[in-house]
Design a protein around this motif. Structure first.
Motif, PDB file in Angstrom:
ATOM      1  N   THR A 177       0.822  -1.215   0.000  1.00 50.60           N
ATOM      2  CA  THR A 177       0.000   0.000   0.000  1.00 50.60           C
ATOM      3  C   THR A 177       0.854   1.262   0.000  1.00 50.60           C
ATOM      4  O   THR A 177       0.454   2.281  -0.565  1.00 50.60           O
ATOM      5  CB  THR A 177      -0.935   0.022   1.231  1.00 50.60           C
ATOM      6  OG1 THR A 177      -0.162  -0.190   2.415  1.00 50.60           O
ATOM      7  CG2 THR A 177      -2.001  -1.060   1.113  1.00 50.60           C
ATOM      8  N   ASP A 178       2.055   1.207   0.614  1.00 49.85           N
ATOM      9  CA  ASP A 178       2.945   2.378   0.615  1.00 49.85           C
ATOM     10  C   ASP A 178       3.380   2.753  -0.798  1.00 49.85           C
ATOM     11  O   ASP A 178       3.617   3.932  -1.092  1.00 49.85           O
ATOM     12  CB  ASP A 178       4.198   2.116   1.468  1.00 49.85           C
ATOM     13  CG  ASP A 178       3.892   2.140   2.967  1.00 49.85           C
ATOM     14  OD1 ASP A 178       2.777   2.574   3.327  1.00 49.85           O
ATOM     15  OD2 ASP A 178       4.745   1.711   3.758  1.00 49.85           O
ATOM     16  N   GLU A 231       1.592   2.606  -3.426  1.00 47.52           N
ATOM     17  CA  GLU A 231       0.511   3.381  -4.052  1.00 47.52           C
ATOM     18  C   GLU A 231       0.421   4.776  -3.442  1.00 47.52           C
ATOM     19  O   GLU A 231       0.292   5.772  -4.156  1.00 47.52           O
ATOM     20  CB  GLU A 231      -0.822   2.651  -3.892  1.00 47.52           C
ATOM     21  CG  GLU A 231      -1.985   3.367  -4.559  1.00 47.52           C
ATOM     22  CD  GLU A 231      -3.275   2.560  -4.555  1.00 47.52           C
ATOM     23  OE1 GLU A 231      -4.266   3.031  -5.144  1.00 47.52           O
ATOM     24  OE2 GLU A 231      -3.298   1.450  -3.978  1.00 47.52           O
ATOM     25  N   LYS A 232       0.523   4.847  -2.121  1.00 43.31           N
ATOM     26  CA  LYS A 232       0.412   6.149  -1.447  1.00 43.31           C
ATOM     27  C   LYS A 232       1.524   7.102  -1.876  1.00 43.31           C
ATOM     28  O   LYS A 232       1.295   8.286  -2.071  1.00 43.31           O
ATOM     29  CB  LYS A 232       0.469   5.946   0.073  1.00 43.31           C
ATOM     30  CG  LYS A 232      -0.764   5.286   0.667  1.00 43.31           C
ATOM     31  CD  LYS A 232      -0.551   5.013   2.154  1.00 43.31           C
ATOM     32  CE  LYS A 232      -1.695   4.203   2.740  1.00 43.31           C
ATOM     33  NZ  LYS A 232      -1.409   3.797   4.142  1.00 43.31           N
TER      34      LYS A 232
END
Length: 364
Positions: free
Chosen positions: A311-312, A314-315
Motif C-alpha cells: 500500500t505504501d 501506491e500512497k
C-alpha cells in the motif's frame, strides 16, 4: 477473486477441482459427496513467466494465482432450500465468476442424478434455481423502491423501471447477465444487488477421452444453447486430465497429452480462461532475487498496480518504469532494453497493459 465450480451432483466438479488444484477434494459416485466448499489456490500457467525466468535467472519465480471454489451439487428446488440449496446459493453468491460443469459423456457406471445424460436439461435446472433466487432478490428490492417511487422520487422511479425489467426477464427464464440494461444503470442499480446470474460464466463440457480434442454432439448442443449468453465454452476430459496429473514426470504427462492430440492440458486453458473471466490481468517484476507475476484488475492504473505489492507504493507513487513484455523478450535483458531506448517512464494516469514489466519509484 474467486471462481466457483458449480453443477448438478455427479457431473465431475470435485474431480475437476482436484485436477486444477491437486488438493484432493473428496470425489465419489454418489450425490452430495461435497458438502463444505473446498477452496484451492491455483497457479495461472503463463509462458511469459517461464521466458522471463530464462532471461533473468532469478533466485525464485512466483506465478499469478486464482482461487477456485468447489461448491456442493445443486438439485431442483434448491432455491426453496431443497438438498443443500440454501448453503449452495450462499456459497456461490460469495464468488466472482462461475465455472458451470456440464456432463457431456455417456457412462453407465456413473450415476446421473436425473437418470440420463442431457447437458441442456442440466443447465436449465441450475439456471432456473439461480434465476428463482435472483427473482426473490428483485421482488424484495422492488417492494422498497415502489414506495419511494410513489412519492415522486425520480431516482426511485428509474430504479423501479430497471427492476421491473429484471423481474420480467427472470420470470421468462433469462439470466440477469443477458438482460438488456445500459452500463450506467447496471453499475448503479444492478451490480450492488449481487445477483447470482449476473456473474460471468464459463461452461465446462466434461467429455470422455475420445472427445477431448473435437468435442461431441453434447458439446455442440451446449454451444448452440449458450450462443446468446456471451459466455465461454471449454471442452475438458476431466477424468483423463485427473489421470494425467497423477503421472510422476513432466515427460510422461507430455507423452499422454500428445497421444490425445493436445499441446497442453485442457486444465491450463481453463485456468487462464477463469482468470480472464474474473477480468484479471498480469504485470511482472523482474530482478535477480525474484521474477514475479502480479495480478491486477483489467484497467488498473500504475499506482493501483503498485499498491498490489504494498500500500505504501501506491500512497507514495512517483512514477513507473515500464518495459513491454515483447521488448523484454526481443532485447533479452533490461540493460539492452534501456540501451535501445525502449524503457518508458509513466505517471499516475498510466493504465497498465497485460504483460508489462515494471519498476516503481515511490516516496513515503
Amino acid at each position: 477473486m474467486k471462481a466457483g465450480i458449480v453443477g448438478l451432483p455427479n457431473v465431475g466438479k470435485s474431480t475437476l477441482f482436484n485436477c486444477l488444484s491437486n488438493a484432493k477434494a473428496q470425489s465419489a459416485n454418489f450425490p452430495f459427496c461435497t458438502i463444505e466448499p473446498n477452496i484451492g489456490v491455483v497457479n495461472v500457467p503463463d509462458a511469459r513467466l517461464q521466458k522471463l525466468e530464462g532471461l533473468v535467472n532469478p533466485e525464485k519465480v512466483i506465478p499469478a494465482t486464482v482461487e477456485i471454489v468447489d461448491i456442493a451439487g445443486l438439485v431442483k428446488g434448491a432455491s426453496k432450500g431443497e438438498g443443500l440449496g440454501n448453503q449452495f446459493l450462499g456459497n456461490i453468491r460469495e464468488t466472482d465468476a462461475i465455472l458451470h460443469v456440464l456432463r457431456c459423456f455417456d457412462n453407465d457406471n456413473i450415476v446421473h442424478v436425473d437418470g440420463s445424460v442431457d447437458p441442456i436439461r442440466d443447465k436449465e435446472t441450475i439456471d432456473m434455481e439461480l434465476q428463482l433466487k435472483d427473482l426473490e432478490t428483485v421482488e424484495k428490492k422492488l417492494d422498497k423502491v415502489k414506495r419511494a417511487a410513489k412519492t415522486g422520487n425520480k431516482d426511485a422511479q428509474k430504479e423501479e423501471t430497471i427492476l421491473l425489467r429484471l423481474k420480467e426477464g427472470l420470470e421468462a427464464g433469462t439470466s440477469v447477465r443477458a438482460i438488456a440494461v445500459d452500463e450506467d444503470a447496471r453499475a448503479e442499480y444492478v451490480r450492488p444487488l449481487q445477483f447470482i446470474t449476473d456473474k460471468p460464466v464459463m461452461y465446462v463440457c466434461n467429455v470422455d477421452e475420445g472427445a477431448a480434442v473435437d468435442g461431441n454432439v453434447y458439446v455442440d448442443t451446449v454451444k448452440k444453447a449458450v450462443a446468446g449468453e456471451n459466455a465461454e465454452v471449454v471442452v475438458l476430459a476431466v477424468g483423463t486430465e485427473a489421470d494425467i496429473t497423477e503421472l510422476d514426470t513432466y515427460e510422461e504427462r507430455q507423452l499422454f497429452l500428445e497421444d490425445l492430440g493436445l499441446s497442453e492440458p485442457g486444465s491450463a486453458k481453463l485456468i487462464r480462461g477463469a482468470y480472464a473471466l474474473l477480468q484479471l490481468e498480469t504485470y511482472f517484476t523482474a530482478g535477480e532475487k525474484e521474477v514475479r507475476a502480479w495480478t491486477i484488475p483489467v484497467g488498473a492504473t500504475a499506482p493501483q498496480a503498485a499498491g498490489v505489492i504494498h500500500t505504501d507504493f501506491e500512497k507514495g507513487f512517483i512514477r513507473a518504469e515500464v518495459i513491454s513484455y515483447h521488448d523484454y523478450e526481443n532485447y533479452g535483458s533490461e540493460t539492452k532494453v534501456k540501451e535501445a531506448g525502449k524503457m518508458r517512464v509513466e505517471g499516475k494516469d498510466y493504465v497498465v497493459q497485460d504483460g508489462d514489466v515494471m519498476h516503481f519509484r515511490f516516496n513515503v
